[in-house]
Design an enzyme around this catalytic site. Structure first.
Site, PDB file in Angstrom:
ATOM      1  N   TYR A   1       0.866  -1.179   0.000  1.00 35.78           N
ATOM      2  CA  TYR A   1       0.000   0.000   0.000  1.00 35.78           C
ATOM      3  C   TYR A   1       0.902   1.227   0.000  1.00 35.78           C
ATOM      4  CZ  TYR A   1      -3.829   3.068   1.735  1.00 35.78           C
ATOM      5  OH  TYR A   1      -4.774   4.069   1.900  1.00 35.78           O
TER       6      TYR A   1
ATOM      7  N   LYS B   1      -1.447  -1.327  -4.003  1.00 32.79           N
ATOM      8  CA  LYS B   1      -2.428  -0.254  -4.145  1.00 32.79           C
ATOM      9  C   LYS B   1      -1.677   1.065  -4.050  1.00 32.79           C
ATOM     10  CE  LYS B   1      -5.867   2.455  -1.750  1.00 32.79           C
ATOM     11  NZ  LYS B   1      -6.461   2.785  -0.439  1.00 32.79           N
TER      12      LYS B   1
END
Length: 322
Positions: free
Chosen positions: A140, A168
């Site tokens: 992330y 992400k």
């Protein structure tokens, strides 16, 4: 370790769920309503304990209660990803084990956010997490909040780790995302999603796999339809849907509280729709009651609220917002 779910990229819209709260405790009734809303929609998975879910602010007890409740209700109907980011690597590993025991499908990890960290130390920590996590790990990238990036060279070095399955990106930097797409070609099963909603369609058109979009808590079908249009190259439809997305984005600019304003706007909208309260995890506060007419106006413009603005939600929307 890596499940069959990630034998190919996870594609589509994975809402980062808000965490419904009342008096700083998990609001199970609100959670049930939110889960029902999302499970009845065509979203492609759920992400709990992310930024929109206020994961780093919640107590460890509340985090585990939430994960248990979500996985029990979802019961395998959609993939569940769990945020395990922590300043302590051992706590992140413990959280991954708890997520696996609860029945989640993957964990999501951002760089620790307090002390500065070198790329070498970050990569080492990620490898240790991946080695010890019983679930696949998605990275992330959230530099605005963690103050650290997963630099391109670091991602390139980590992409061959079998239990690291994707990333992400919430940087909002499309050039960085383009470079990540080049790295993605090294592993066909790698998942690459974007966080900023206004860039989701463009990132999909570039070759990305979808979005982890907070606004999908409010209007999941808008996001799934925009993803489909962008994925199929339907530019006219995508432009029409993108315009509606810009309307929704007005919710994120109501508050001057930089960083948490999107969470405040999303929770206030859900409260206005009668889903859950607008309360944030202490010490953070929701939108003040004087802002709620603006929230209702946005929802009416999106045709999510009747023209008179009346819902069962008046009490919910005013809770903890004055």
């Amino acid at each position: 370790m890596t499940s069959s779910l990630f034998s190919q990229p996870l594609r589509g819209i994975v809402p980062p769920m808000v965490t419904p709260l009342v008096d700083d405790e998990l609001d199970k009734q609100g959670l049930d309503k939110l889960l029902r809303r999302l499970l009845e929609s065509p979203v492609h998975g759920l992400f709990v304990l992310g930024t929109t879910g206020e994961g780093p602010s919640l107590s460890y007890r509340a985090r585990r209660t939430l994960v248990d409740a979500v996985t029990s209700t979802v019961n395998g109907r959609k993939p569940v990803l769990v945020g395990v980011t922590d300043t302590s690597l051992s706590e992140a590993i413990d959280a991954a084990r708890c997520a696996e025991a609860a029945g989640a499908d993957a964990v999501v990890y951002a760089p620790p956010c307090y002390l500065p960290i070198t790329q070498a130390s970050l990569a080492d920590g990620v490898r240790r997490l991946a080695d010890q996590s019983p679930l696949p790990v998605m990275l992330y990238n959230m530099p605005a909040l963690t103050k650290s990036w997963f630099e391109i060279d670091t991602v390139t070095k980590l992409i061959d780790e079998p239990n690291i399955v994707g990333l992400k990106d919430s940087s909002g930097d499309l050039e960085y995302f383009r470079r990540l797409l080049e790295v993605k070609t090294l592993r066909s099963s790698w998942t690459l999603m974007t966080g900023p909603e206004h860039l989701m369609a463009e990132s999909v058109a570039m070759g990305g796999d979808g979005g982890v979009s907070g606004g999908a808590n409010i209007y999941p079908r808008l996001f799934t339809e925009l993803f489909d249009a962008a994925d199929r190259g339907h530019e006219v439809s995508a432009a029409t849907l993108q315009a509606r997305l810009q309307v929704l984005g007005r919710l994120y600019a109501i508050s001057p509280d930089r960083g948490i304003s999107p969470i405040q706007g999303i929770k206030a909208a859900l409260a206005t729709l009668g889903i859950c309260s607008a309360e944030l995890c202490a010490p953070y506060r929701g939108l003040p009651a004087c802002s709620l007419p603006v929230v209702a106006e946005v929802l009416r413009d999106l045709e999510l609220l009747p023209p008179d603005g009346k819902t069962e939600a008046a009490a919910l929307a005013s809770t903890s917002t004055s």
